[in-house]
Design a protein around this motif. Structure first.
Motif, PDB file in Angstrom:
ATOM      1  N   TYR A 243      10.643  43.410  11.896  1.00  0.00           N
ATOM      2  CA  TYR A 243      12.060  43.650  11.648  1.00  0.00           C
ATOM      3  C   TYR A 243      12.827  43.652  12.960  1.00  0.00           C
TER       4      TYR A 243
ATOM      5  N   ASN B  84      22.183  46.958  11.230  1.00  0.00           N
ATOM      6  CA  ASN B  84      21.429  46.231  10.214  1.00  0.00           C
ATOM      7  C   ASN B  84      19.975  46.094  10.626  1.00  0.00           C
TER       8      ASN B  84
ATOM      9  N   VAL C  65      16.796  43.405   9.732  1.00  0.00           N
ATOM     10  CA  VAL C  65      16.493  42.133   9.085  1.00  0.00           C
ATOM     11  C   VAL C  65      14.989  41.894   9.108  1.00  0.00           C
ATOM     12  N   ASN C  66      14.436  41.486   7.970  1.00  0.00           N
ATOM     13  CA  ASN C  66      13.036  41.095   7.885  1.00  0.00           C
ATOM     14  C   ASN C  66      12.892  39.747   8.574  1.00  0.00           C
TER      15      ASN C  66
ATOM     16  N   THR D 178      11.546  36.797   6.159  1.00  0.00           N
ATOM     17  CA  THR D 178      12.404  36.304   5.076  1.00  0.00           C
ATOM     18  C   THR D 178      13.873  36.153   5.457  1.00  0.00           C
ATOM     19  N   ARG D 179      14.290  36.706   6.592  1.00  0.00           N
ATOM     20  CA  ARG D 179      15.680  36.770   7.040  1.00  0.00           C
ATOM     21  C   ARG D 179      16.540  37.643   6.133  1.00  0.00           C
ATOM     22  N   GLN D 180      15.916  38.405   5.262  1.00  0.00           N
ATOM     23  CA  GLN D 180      16.630  39.296   4.352  1.00  0.00           C
ATOM     24  C   GLN D 180      17.061  40.551   5.092  1.00  0.00           C
ATOM     25  N   ILE D 181      18.334  40.926   4.939  1.00  0.00           N
ATOM     26  CA  ILE D 181      18.813  42.196   5.476  1.00  0.00           C
ATOM     27  C   ILE D 181      18.279  43.276   4.540  1.00  0.00           C
ATOM     28  N   VAL D 182      17.360  44.082   5.048  1.00  0.00           N
ATOM     29  CA  VAL D 182      16.684  45.061   4.206  1.00  0.00           C
ATOM     30  C   VAL D 182      17.306  46.449   4.296  1.00  0.00           C
TER      31      VAL D 182
END
Length: 131
Positions: A77, A103, A105-106, A109-113
């Protein structure tokens, strides 16, 4: 989780020491014991690590005690943030609002977790001679 503390962008018209802010956040994350915090690209510590690796590869260090290349950990992350500002004026009162957003970010996956924000207010009353 393995994390890297990225930068905090100052999108205000004020001088804000964002390095100090990231240092404070990084320290809190480490002291929580819940994260494995890695040196990130641009961190002062990372350039020192690179210099030490270069020195160890120079032939001046006994290879039996040299570190093994390619064993650094990768971050899962990345944390990053920004400061923004909004100014509001009514009659003789000027208020400046600072919003800090952080923020996570993973990397895979580029997903904001995760995201959170905090707002601060600075109020200034007009004096006889102006602001």
């Amino acid at each position: 989780p393995r994390i890297v503390m990225g930068g905090v962008a100052n999108r205000t018209n004020q001088h804000i020491d964002t390095v100090n802010i990231t240092d404070t956040i990084r320290t809190a994350l480490i002291q929580s014991g819940k994260f494995s915090v890695l040196a990130g690209v641009g961190d002062a510590g990372l350039s020192e690590i690179d210099q030490e690796i270069d020195y160890q590869k120079s032939g001046a260090v006994d290879q039996a005690s040299a570190v093994e290349i390619g064993k650094q950990l990768g971050a899962e992350y990345v944390f990053y943030g920004r400061f923004t500002t909004l100014t509001d004026q009514h009659d003789d009162i000027r208020s400046t609002f600072y919003k800090f957003t952080l923020n996570a970010v993973n990397v895979t996956t580029r997903q904001i977790v995760w995201a959170d924000e905090s707002k601060l207010r600075k109020r200034k009353d007009k004096t006889f001679f102006g602001w």
